[in-house]
Design an enzyme around this catalytic site. Structure first.
Site, short mmCIF file in Angstrom:
data_model
loop_
_atom_site.label_atom_id
_atom_site.label_comp_id
_atom_site.label_asym_id
_atom_site.label_seq_id
_atom_site.Cartn_x
_atom_site.Cartn_y
_atom_site.Cartn_z
N ASP A 201 0.84 -1.19 0.00
CA ASP A 201 0.00 0.00 0.00
C ASP A 201 0.88 1.25 0.00
O ASP A 201 1.52 1.55 1.00
CB ASP A 201 -0.89 -0.06 1.26
CG ASP A 201 -1.71 1.20 1.45
OD1 ASP A 201 -1.84 1.96 0.47
OD2 ASP A 201 -2.20 1.41 2.57
N GLU B 227 -7.27 -20.45 -17.04
CA GLU B 227 -7.61 -21.09 -15.76
C GLU B 227 -8.68 -22.15 -16.04
O GLU B 227 -9.81 -21.82 -16.38
CB GLU B 227 -8.14 -20.04 -14.78
CG GLU B 227 -8.34 -20.64 -13.39
CD GLU B 227 -9.31 -19.84 -12.51
OE1 GLU B 227 -9.29 -20.04 -11.29
OE2 GLU B 227 -10.11 -19.05 -13.05
N ASP C 84 -4.65 -10.05 -15.86
CA ASP C 84 -5.68 -11.04 -15.58
C ASP C 84 -6.94 -10.56 -16.29
O ASP C 84 -7.38 -9.43 -16.10
CB ASP C 84 -5.91 -11.07 -14.06
CG ASP C 84 -6.46 -12.40 -13.58
OD1 ASP C 84 -7.25 -13.00 -14.32
OD2 ASP C 84 -6.11 -12.80 -12.46
N ASP D 190 -1.78 -1.16 -3.94
CA ASP D 190 -2.09 -0.40 -5.16
C ASP D 190 -0.98 -0.56 -6.19
O ASP D 190 0.04 -1.20 -5.94
CB ASP D 190 -2.33 1.08 -4.83
CG ASP D 190 -1.28 1.60 -3.85
OD1 ASP D 190 -0.09 1.34 -4.09
OD2 ASP D 190 -1.65 2.22 -2.83
N ASP E 299 -4.01 3.81 2.53
CA ASP E 299 -5.46 3.64 2.73
C ASP E 299 -5.81 2.21 3.16
O ASP E 299 -6.97 1.83 3.21
CB ASP E 299 -6.25 4.03 1.47
CG ASP E 299 -5.91 3.14 0.28
OD1 ASP E 299 -5.01 2.26 0.40
OD2 ASP E 299 -6.56 3.30 -0.78
N HIS F 16 -4.20 -16.93 -5.35
CA HIS F 16 -5.10 -16.16 -4.48
C HIS F 16 -6.38 -16.92 -4.13
O HIS F 16 -7.20 -16.40 -3.39
CB HIS F 16 -5.45 -14.85 -5.19
CG HIS F 16 -6.22 -15.09 -6.46
ND1 HIS F 16 -5.67 -15.71 -7.57
CD2 HIS F 16 -7.51 -14.87 -6.77
CE1 HIS F 16 -6.58 -15.83 -8.49
NE2 HIS F 16 -7.72 -15.33 -8.04
N ASP F 17 -6.58 -18.09 -4.71
CA ASP F 17 -7.78 -18.89 -4.40
C ASP F 17 -7.42 -20.10 -3.52
O ASP F 17 -8.30 -20.87 -3.15
CB ASP F 17 -8.40 -19.44 -5.69
CG ASP F 17 -8.96 -18.35 -6.58
OD1 ASP F 17 -9.41 -17.32 -6.05
OD2 ASP F 17 -8.96 -18.53 -7.82
N ASP G 226 -9.23 -15.81 -16.76
CA ASP G 226 -10.03 -16.28 -15.64
C ASP G 226 -11.14 -17.25 -16.10
O ASP G 226 -11.85 -16.96 -17.06
CB ASP G 226 -10.67 -15.04 -14.99
CG ASP G 226 -11.31 -15.33 -13.66
OD1 ASP G 226 -10.59 -15.63 -12.71
OD2 ASP G 226 -12.56 -15.26 -13.58
C1 GLC Z 1 -11.38 -17.39 -10.74
C2 GLC Z 1 -10.59 -16.46 -9.86
C3 GLC Z 1 -11.34 -16.27 -8.58
C4 GLC Z 1 -12.67 -15.64 -8.90
C5 GLC Z 1 -13.44 -16.47 -9.93
C6 GLC Z 1 -14.56 -15.67 -10.52
O1 GLC Z 1 -11.47 -18.67 -10.20
O2 GLC Z 1 -9.30 -16.94 -9.69
O3 GLC Z 1 -10.63 -15.49 -7.66
O4 GLC Z 1 -13.45 -15.53 -7.74
O5 GLC Z 1 -12.63 -16.87 -11.00
O6 GLC Z 1 -14.07 -14.65 -11.34
#
Ligand code: GLC
Length: 553
Positions: free
Chosen positions: A22, A246, A99, A30, A26, A319-320, A200
């Protein structure tokens, strides 16, 4: 041998910008915060940065719900900041990968605002609308984020489809105008100088909702090929980009279809078989079971040996997903050893390694006491649903501690100072209290840290093409505790060996008899090597890479 491409030789680092750094106090990471850290990436040796979405978004799903593909989210900065990041990264030889969420938009995207206005609006067909059936949802399709995938819209008396949250309406890819508009977005970002896209849930774009087909619909590959022709095939224009899909439900055949070069679709795909082995078949991701290492080896080796017409991605975290040291490893006594062991195992294999922010310092899962400290929509919806279904709070929290996406989203731990140096104010999601011990600053200063181990692995890959293009030859396949394989490239031969658990093991390896070969340790996660002629002693989580040179008589 597989054709040489930059993205096969690269190591890619994923940034979740909200939790990275950051710069303006905030509490939210960013774009300027990313730019500030470019020299860190240069030092680490990564070739490209994949940024989770930074576009305008109401943040129902942290940016995976886009309301403007041509603008930047206010909390993250401005388009000028983005242009500056691309330029500064380029100066350091680092590529930027965006992304792209093309399966759905935000319900606040102008296309959807128009679409929901009336049945004959020109954007109506940009989304998937259906009449009620017997006054109810058109069918039983469920949302990934709990509940039905259909949302009733009073205004026009129809349901729209949302495979994710109800603020993420699915685009209708059968509509050619949608496909044209998506191609324009690709072109816009290519013109800005980005050098790749992570796509995605791209496997969902060919869905046939009336038949309850979501992933791998019949037109999926036609649509991707069309995108290839309109943008991804930038080789002809001199822009040699990478595309990564993905694809949660890809098996080897499907992955081959996406990535075999002659099919002209994608460079590679993320498939999740190896990180889902703690889930019970046919149940929700929250219903876990212990990992069976033989199953993991089976899956890893299968993708290495059988996915040969296309190229593999290599990853543990994103991140998932939960943090790998907590997920499959040991995040207490042997955190450092186990984090390095996972890194060695992964970076030795064939494919492009992805590092998710914090993985390189061995960050761990989080355990917040109270559900109100969680932010992830998937976690919150599941909690609510299971509470209504009568589950015990402790059981729900237990699965959250194992599988919540917030495990991977706590802020990056830069220093031992306040909030781990992530922000000067209140972070949007709590910092893991272990930042005092686990942080970049202290790992930079320690030659034996997880961070330095990652740096060494990255540079080893640059020096030795065997790790990129070499053959993959597993050994000890039935051993329930050891993962081991050779990489062989011409005369070069390397052994990667990892003790996956906390027990000492002595392994007999033919190559270590000392008669016909010289064995040199290249990298290890213990400071003092323990090789003896004829056998290899592996301590808890010990892992190493050896170079095996034939002795010419
Ligand atoms: C993908 C992303 C995830 C998101 C989902 C819907 O799996 O990695 O974070 O919630 O798609 O866009």
């Amino acid at each position: 041998m597989s054709e040489r491409r930059w993205w096969k030789e690269a190591v890619i680092y994923q940034i979740y910008p909200r939790s990275f750094n950051d710069s303006d106090g905030d509490g939210i990471g960013d774009i300027k915060g990313v730019t500030e850290k470019l020299d860190y990436f240069k030092w680490l040796g990564v070739d490209a940065l994949w940024l989770s979405p930074v576009y305008k978004s109401p943040n129902d799903d942290n940016g995976y719900d886009i309301s403007d593909y041509y603008d930047i989210m206010d909390e993250f900065g401005t388009m000028e900041d983005m242009d500056n990041l691309i330029a500064e990264a380029k100066k350091r030889g680092i590529k930027i990968i965006m992304d792209m969420v093309f399966n759905h938009t935000s319900d606040e995207h102008p296309w959807f605002i128009e679409s929901r206005k009336s049945k004959n609006n020109k954007y109506r067909d940009y989304y998937v609308w259906r009449d009620p059936v017997d006054g109810k949802e058109p069918n039983d399709m469920g949302s990934v984020f709990s509940g039905s995938a259909w949302q009733f819209d009073e205004k026009t008396g129809q349901y729209y489809l949302h495979v994710f949250s109800k603020k993420q309406p699915d685009l209708n890819w059968e509509n050619e105008k949608v496909r044209k508009d998506i191609a324009k977005i690709v072109e816009f970002w290519l013109d800005k100088g980005v050098e790749g896209f992570r796509l995605d849930v791209i496997e969902n774009i060919g869905k046939i909702p009336d038949d309850m087909i979501v992933a791998n619909g019949p037109k999926l590959h036609d649509y991707i090929h069309e995108l290839y022709e309109k943008g991804f095939d930038s080789l002809g224009t001199g822009k040699d980009i990478v595309t990564i899909g993905e694809c949660w439900s890809a098996n080897i055949d499907i992955a081959t279809q996406y990535t075999a070069p002659e099919n002209e679709e994608l460079s590679m795909v993320f498939q999740f078989e190896h990180v889902s082995l703690d889930e019970q078949k046919g149940k929700a991701k929250w219903d876990t079971k212990p990992l069976d290492l033989l199953e993991l080896k089976n899956v890893l080796f299968k993708w290495q040996l059988e996915h040969t017409k296309g190229w593999n991605t290599l990853f543990w975290d994103n991140h998932d997903l939960p943090r790998i040291v907590s997920h499959y490893g040991n995040d207490t006594t042997y955190r450092v050893e186990s984090a390095k062991m996972f890194a060695t195992l992964l970076h030795g294999m064939k494919g492009t390694p992805f590092i998710y922010q914090g993985e390189e310092i061995g960050m761990t899962n989080i355990k917040f006491d109270d559900i109100s400290d969680y932010r992830d929509i998937e976690t919150l919806n599941m909690y609510k649903e299971r509470m209504e279904q009568g589950y015990e709070v402790e059981d729900i929290m237990k699965s959250i501690y194992i599988k919540s996406r917030d495990n991977g989203r706590t802020p990056m731990q830069w220093t031992s100072g306040k909030n781990g140096g992530f922000t000067t104010s209140n972070p949007w999601l709590g910092v893991n209290p272990n930042y005092r011990d686990i942080n970049v600053e202290s790992e930079l200063a320690d030659e034996n840290s997880v961070l330095h181990h990652y740096k060494k692995l990255i540079s080893l890959r640059k020096e030795e093409k065997a790790f990129v293009y070499g053959d993959f030859r597993p050994i000890l396949v039935d051993d329930k505790e050891i993962v081991a394989y050779y990489r062989v490239y011409g005369k070069d031969k390397f052994l990667v060996i990892c003790n996956f658990y906390g027990r000492d093991r002595i392994i007999e390896i033919a190559d270590f008899d000392g008669t016909n070969v010289n064995v040199t340790e290249i990298i290890s996660n213990y400071c003092d090597s323990s090789t003896e002629l004829g056998k290899l002693k592996l301590r808890p989580y010990e892992s190493a890479i050896y170079k095996i040179d034939s002795i010419v008589q």
